[in-house]
Write a protein that holds these residues in place. Structure first.
Motif, mmCIF file in Angstrom:
data_model
loop_
_atom_site.group_PDB
_atom_site.id
_atom_site.type_symbol
_atom_site.label_atom_id
_atom_site.label_comp_id
_atom_site.label_asym_id
_atom_site.label_seq_id
_atom_site.Cartn_x
_atom_site.Cartn_y
_atom_site.Cartn_z
ATOM 1 N N SER B 24 0.846 -1.192 0.000
ATOM 2 C CA SER B 24 0.000 0.000 0.000
ATOM 3 C C SER B 24 0.876 1.236 0.000
ATOM 4 N N PHE B 25 0.387 2.245 -0.664
ATOM 5 C CA PHE B 25 1.033 3.558 -0.631
ATOM 6 C C PHE B 25 0.190 4.434 0.261
ATOM 7 N N GLY B 26 0.746 4.853 1.387
ATOM 8 C CA GLY B 26 -0.041 5.601 2.360
ATOM 9 C C GLY B 26 -1.150 4.699 2.874
ATOM 10 N N ALA B 27 -2.348 5.234 2.887
ATOM 11 C CA ALA B 27 -3.464 4.452 3.415
ATOM 12 C C ALA B 27 -4.107 3.599 2.320
ATOM 13 N N ARG B 28 -3.648 3.806 1.068
ATOM 14 C CA ARG B 28 -4.339 3.166 -0.043
ATOM 15 C C ARG B 28 -3.685 1.835 -0.411
ATOM 16 N N SER B 68 4.962 -4.147 1.084
ATOM 17 C CA SER B 68 4.775 -3.681 2.468
ATOM 18 C C SER B 68 4.722 -4.873 3.410
ATOM 19 N N GLN B 274 -7.230 10.776 -8.149
ATOM 20 C CA GLN B 274 -6.184 10.787 -7.130
ATOM 21 C C GLN B 274 -6.811 10.933 -5.752
ATOM 22 N N GLY B 275 -6.203 10.296 -4.770
ATOM 23 C CA GLY B 275 -6.636 10.455 -3.392
ATOM 24 C C GLY B 275 -8.049 9.931 -3.177
#
Ligand code: ATP
Ligand code: MG
Lengths: 292, 276
Positions: B24-28, B68, B274-275
């Motif tokens: 995951s990148f950040g919370a995603r 991760s 995005q986001g």
């Protein structure tokens, strides 16, 4: 000063035979620089680093000016300045966009420092001017030694890195997948570039290094895409410019750089012309095929 | 006498082994709890909307992207960058107009571009390069500068580069993009041959499964942080895709082609949102 006087200042070949042996050192230095400039120019083009070369040159100028001020070896000063600058760029500015802004910041700083050091320097003003626009008609043996050693280092390093550096420059995605250490190569290349800039400054001065490090390669890339031929032409163009420039400068009483830059510019023009003709021929052949 | 796979004395070791892999990148999250073995000779298609992590999956297998969590092995060793046993066709990115290389030079770099120094055995290399160019139908433009080649012509050179080392694992990121129909078939056939004749495992990222449907053994479908693995018949079904996308999707079969209807908005756009 009328035209004929200007002409005789620019080109006068009296006493030529007597002067020539005295400058054999400069000619050797010139040939070495041609080799270095022609080779590294290819990568400067591939990696789109013309602006970086200019930036490094100004910091190299600052280093040389400092060396002049404190009375040490000017070549050494300019070497230190440019290698430091290229290391900073290599380590900080991996992305082209970052790099350009960092260069934009460093360049005026370097130039300003250099001017400060020159203002403090109280020696001959010819020395000062020379750092910016080229000098060293008479390279002494010590300097020649230093130049030669650095040139050999640059050439050997470039040959060693040739394939992976080309790969990483033109095709970064596949090169990365192939495990080519792009980051380390980039730093190594910057060091080599720094050395080359410092060397070139000795002949054409810091304002004109692009004439040696970009123009010949840019000209060669115009006329061929065969890699071996590109390098050979680029080196030939650079050598012709430097050695030709030195030989012509001997005749007159002017500095070398205008001759060097003019020759390399003319070569570039001719190459563009050839490329343009080739494109036109190819285009008209295509049209003929379509028409048939 | 039929061979029973389960009791075969030596089942071939998988080329790729993902265990409880998550990224995951950040919370995603892109995927979580992914277990996947890819056998030699297997052809795996990776599908999913933009930004679902297909390219990232390939980067993971190349050792360019750390997981991760969990583990990834390629040919029995943890995935590491620069393995000689992995060939890649990257997602398309055109070459600069002024690149001082010809088509053949680019292919040659695919063979020995990682080696130090300059090339010495030029003749042997030339023969090998000619062979590869022939294979992808690029002989006609072998001596043209890469910068002036069309997108599809460049893409065929990519294929030649990737096959150069006779890879055990072939990673292809939308390799059919901008190829005409004829060359789509030629290149996907070539990639398939690397799998069935040379026993390579193929991971083939694509948005369009139909051109390769005849070759695909299994599909990995990524969407919205979830995934589904199975044969095309198992994955390309209304229930499975509806569940992955979280909205109703219809899948039809017509004339041996798979038609998907009702993809949500975000999938049709070229740019992912995005986001959150
Ligand atoms: N190093 C990174 N750091 C942060 N986010 C990343 C990184 N690499 C990828 N991402 C994100 O992960 C997501 C998946 O990217 P990826 O390139 O794998 O998508 P894709 O499935 O290949 O999409 P496409 O169909 O557009 O090629 C994207 O949203 C991207 O922004
Ligand atoms: Mg992608």
């Amino acid at each position: 000063m009328d035209i004929s006087e200007i002409w005789s200042t620019v080109f006068s070949f009296q006493d030529y035979a007597e002067i020539l042996p005295l400058v054999s050192n400069s000619l050797i230095a010139g040939a070495l620089l041609g080799l270095v400039g022609g080779m590294i120019g290819i990568f400067v083009m591939l990696r789109d680093m013309a602006f970086a070369v200019h930036g490094i040159a100004e910091l190299s100028f600052a280093g040389a000016a400092f060396a002049l001020l404190i009375g040490t070896n000017v070549v050494l000063g300019s070497l230190v300045g440019s290698v430091l600058a290229s290391l900073v760029l290599g380590l900080m500015g991996a992305a082209a966009k970052d790099r350009n802004s960092i260069i934009g910041v460093l360049m005026p700083f370097g130039l300003g420092l250099g001017i400060l050091f020159l203002a403090l320097y109280e020696g001959r003003s010819a020395n000062k001017f020379g750092l910016l626009t080229g000098q060293i008609v008479a390279v002494d043996t010590v300097q020649l030694g230093l130049l030669a050693v650095c040139s050999v280092v640059v050439v050997v390093a470039l040959i060693a890195m040739w394939r992976p550096l080309t790969f990483a420059s033109v095709d970064p995605a596949v090169a990365a997948a192939r495990g080519i250490p792009a980051g380390r190569l980039s730093v190594a290349f910057m060091v080599v570039l720094g050395l080359s800039v410092a060397l070139s400054i000795q002949v054409v001065g810091s304002l004109l290094v692009l004439a040696l490090l970009i123009t010949p390669a840019a000209a060669a890339i115009r006329v061929t895409s065969n890699p071996v031929l590109t390098v050979s032409l680029s080196v030939a163009f650079a050598m012709t410019s430097v050695v030709g420039g030195i030989l012509l400068a001997l005749a007159g009483s002017l500095p070398i750089s205008p001759y060097v830059t003019t020759i390399s510019f003319l070569i570039y023009l001719v190459c563009r012309l050839i490329a343009w003709r080739k494109d036109k021929v190819r285009h008209s052949e295509k049209m003929a095929v379509v028409a048939a | 006498m039929p061979v029973n796979n389960a009791t075969a004395v030596t089942a071939p070791a998988p080329v790729v082994r993902l265990r409880n892999a998550s990224l995951s990148f950040g919370a995603r999250p892109l995927w979580d709890g992914l277990d996947l073995d890819i056998a030699p000779g297997e052809f795996l298609a990776v599908l999913g909307p933009n930004g679902s992590g297909k390219t990232t999956m390939l980067r993971t297998l190349m050792g360019l992207q750390e997981l991760s969590g969990g583990s990834v092995e390629v040919c029995g060793k943890p995935a590491a960058r620069g393995s000689r046993q992995v060939g890649t066709i990257p997602q398309q990115r055109p070459f600069d107009d002024n690149t001082p290389l010809r088509a053949r030079d680019l292919v040659a770099l695919g063979i020995d571009g990682h080696k130090w120094g300059i090339r010495l055995k030029r003749k042997a290399m030339r023969e090998r390069v000619d062979e590869l160019l022939e294979l992808v139908g690029a002989s006609a433009y072998a001596d043209r500068p890469v910068g002036v080649l069309s997108g599809g012509e460049q893409q065929r050179l990519r294929a030649a580069q990737a096959l150069a080392d006779d890879p055990r694992l072939l990673l292809c990121d939308e390799p059919l993009l901008s190829l005409d129909l004829h060359h789509q078939q030629a290149i996907s056939g070539l990639i398939h041959r690397q799998a069935c004749d040379h026993g390579a495992a193929v991971v083939f990222v694509t948005h369009e499964i139909n051109p390769i449907l005849q070759y695909v053994d299994r599909v990995l479908y990524l969407a919205g942080g979830r995934f589904h693995i199975g044969t095309p018949e198992e994955v390309m079904r209304s229930e499975v895709l509806s569940e992955l996308y979280g909205s109703p999707i219809e899948v039809f079969e017509s004339n041996g082609r798979i038609v998907v209807v009702g993809m949500p908005e975000t999938v049709n756009h070229a740019h992912p949102h995005q986001g959150v």
